[in-house]
Design an enzyme around this catalytic site. Structure first.
Site, mmCIF file in Angstrom:
data_model
loop_
_atom_site.group_PDB
_atom_site.id
_atom_site.type_symbol
_atom_site.label_atom_id
_atom_site.label_comp_id
_atom_site.label_asym_id
_atom_site.label_seq_id
_atom_site.Cartn_x
_atom_site.Cartn_y
_atom_site.Cartn_z
ATOM 1 N N HIS A 107 0.853 -1.183 0.000
ATOM 2 C CA HIS A 107 0.000 0.000 0.000
ATOM 3 C C HIS A 107 0.892 1.236 0.000
ATOM 4 O O HIS A 107 2.132 1.128 -0.069
ATOM 5 C CB HIS A 107 -0.945 -0.018 1.210
ATOM 6 C CG HIS A 107 -0.222 -0.254 2.511
ATOM 7 N ND1 HIS A 107 0.649 0.661 3.066
ATOM 8 C CD2 HIS A 107 -0.218 -1.321 3.340
ATOM 9 C CE1 HIS A 107 1.121 0.174 4.187
ATOM 10 N NE2 HIS A 107 0.627 -1.031 4.383
ATOM 11 N N GLU A 108 0.262 2.392 0.110
ATOM 12 C CA GLU A 108 0.991 3.663 0.002
ATOM 13 C C GLU A 108 2.109 3.776 1.056
ATOM 14 O O GLU A 108 3.142 4.406 0.804
ATOM 15 C CB GLU A 108 -0.005 4.820 0.135
ATOM 16 C CG GLU A 108 0.533 6.199 -0.155
ATOM 17 C CD GLU A 108 1.176 6.362 -1.538
ATOM 18 O OE1 GLU A 108 2.215 7.038 -1.621
ATOM 19 O OE2 GLU A 108 0.655 5.792 -2.532
ATOM 20 N N HIS A 163 4.034 1.306 2.100
ATOM 21 C CA HIS A 163 5.190 0.608 1.519
ATOM 22 C C HIS A 163 5.811 1.441 0.394
ATOM 23 O O HIS A 163 7.032 1.485 0.246
ATOM 24 C CB HIS A 163 4.757 -0.741 0.927
ATOM 25 C CG HIS A 163 4.265 -1.740 1.926
ATOM 26 N ND1 HIS A 163 2.958 -2.156 1.977
ATOM 27 C CD2 HIS A 163 4.916 -2.408 2.911
ATOM 28 C CE1 HIS A 163 2.816 -3.058 2.948
ATOM 29 N NE2 HIS A 163 3.982 -3.218 3.537
ATOM 30 N N LYS A 182 5.481 3.227 11.433
ATOM 31 C CA LYS A 182 4.179 2.765 11.930
ATOM 32 C C LYS A 182 4.364 1.596 12.881
ATOM 33 O O LYS A 182 3.638 1.462 13.864
ATOM 34 C CB LYS A 182 3.282 2.376 10.760
ATOM 35 C CG LYS A 182 2.130 1.531 11.202
ATOM 36 C CD LYS A 182 0.918 1.720 10.390
ATOM 37 C CE LYS A 182 -0.218 0.920 10.960
ATOM 38 N NZ LYS A 182 0.116 -0.497 11.148
ATOM 39 N N VAL A 195 2.492 6.729 6.673
ATOM 40 C CA VAL A 195 1.610 7.374 5.686
ATOM 41 C C VAL A 195 0.169 7.156 6.130
ATOM 42 O O VAL A 195 -0.192 6.066 6.571
ATOM 43 C CB VAL A 195 1.835 6.771 4.278
ATOM 44 C CG1 VAL A 195 0.902 7.419 3.258
ATOM 45 C CG2 VAL A 195 3.287 6.940 3.851
ATOM 46 N N SER A 223 -2.301 0.450 6.309
ATOM 47 C CA SER A 223 -1.931 -0.875 6.803
ATOM 48 C C SER A 223 -2.511 -1.926 5.868
ATOM 49 O O SER A 223 -3.624 -1.749 5.340
ATOM 50 C CB SER A 223 -2.501 -1.073 8.209
ATOM 51 O OG SER A 223 -2.491 -2.449 8.559
ATOM 52 N N SER A 224 -1.791 -3.008 5.682
ATOM 53 C CA SER A 224 -2.325 -4.093 4.846
ATOM 54 C C SER A 224 -3.615 -4.636 5.440
ATOM 55 O O SER A 224 -4.479 -5.142 4.729
ATOM 56 C CB SER A 224 -1.301 -5.227 4.736
ATOM 57 O OG SER A 224 -0.103 -4.743 4.185
#
Ligand code: PAF
Length: 289
Positions: A33-34, A36, A149, A176, A185-186
């Site tokens: 996701h953003e 990463h 995070k 982010v 978060s995934s």
């Protein structure tokens, strides 16, 4: 073009080809996701070779956790990595990472790994540090990038590298967030729209605590402000708080009431069946409440 390597033998030629350049690794469990992508941007900016690992590590999941349903989206991950200019994605099998089966020798995180996430997820940080150690050996980077995070994970990885004299630089990359504050978060993809709204209480609680600190109040006021937001959200039972803690970033112990300096305000809560974590770095200028 982004290459895909599934075995150490397939990965080695890429690493050898950049023996004189700066090699960077971003370790992930996929479902990119953003958050990463920010790690990938930083790695691409800083390094000559960027390797992304995609490996859902069984060792860091408890028996009742979401290992089986954890999202596995390798095709999408490869596209995102290609857009981000990643050189190689290393997506090994469990057998490649654990050739001897479940490892007998593992990395102990010590006391810092037994509080907060470690208390609610016994064995989690042993699993994380063991696989991070393995992936560092397999990818041989000069620099490894981790998200802030997962602040406790980042602190423990830094500590492992220091304590075990590991020749790698660890870089932390800021969290982010979506526009409304939810940390990327995934696991956000597990949330229904209603649950996602409830989950906003985590970032709201952290912001309330940060605002208290910015107003010159001390640790007790910061904790109180954050807990008030969470208690209101938890009142109807839709959210269950695992912990809300204001800790010293060096060892993740609770800061005393008179503490001044840098701290981390961390929260973990469950919304439905989804467990979420978030944190904010906070500077306490006053020991007063
Ligand atoms: O943060 C994660 O995604 C994982 O804990 C990591 C560092 C890739 C190890 O499995």
């Amino acid at each position: 073009m982004t290459a895909l390597a599934s075995t150490r033998a397939e990965l080695e030629p890429f690493l050898d080809g950049f023996a004189n350049g700066k090699r960077g690794v971003v370790m992930t469990m996929g479902a990119l996701h953003e958050g990463h992508l920010e790690l990938l941007r930083q790695a691409r900016h800083d390094c000559d070779l960027v390797v992304v690992t995609v490996f859902v590590n069984p060792l860091q999941f408890g028996p009742n956790e979401d290992f089986d349903r954890y999202p596995r989206t390798l095709d999408d991950d490869l596209k995102l990595c290609a857009e981000a200019g990643v050189d190689v994605v290393f997506a090994p099998s469990v057998g490649e990472v654990y050739p001897g089966g479940p490892p007998i020798v593992q990395i102990s995180p010590g006391a810092m790994g037994e509080v907060l996430e470690g208390e609610f997820r016994p064995g989690f940080f042993t699993g994380v540090l063991t696989v991070v150690n393995k992936l560092l050996h397999l990818t041989r980077p000069d620099v490894a990038f981790f998200g802030q995070k997962d602040a406790q994970q980042l602190a423990l990885v830094r500590r492992m590298v220091l304590d075990l004299n590991m020749p790698v630089e660890i870089v932390g990359v800021p969290t982010v967030r979506d526009a409304d504050g939810l940390a990327k978060s995934s696991r956000n993809r597990y949330l229904s729209p209603e649950e996602r709204t409830i989950a906003l209480a985590l970032s709201r609680a952290l912001s309330a605590g940060r605002d208290e600190a910015a107003a010159g109040h001390g640790a007790a006021a910061v904790r109180h402000a954050a807990v008030s937001v969470l208690s209101a959200a938890a009142a109807d039972g839709a959210l269950t708080v695992d912990y809300l803690a204001l800790v010293d970033p060096q060892d993740f112990s609770d800061v005393p009431a008179a503490f001044t300096g840098d701290a981390v305000l961390a929260v973990a809560a469950r919304v439905g069946t989804t467990r979420l974590i978030d944190n904010l770095p906070i500077t306490l200028t006053s020991g007063a409440s």
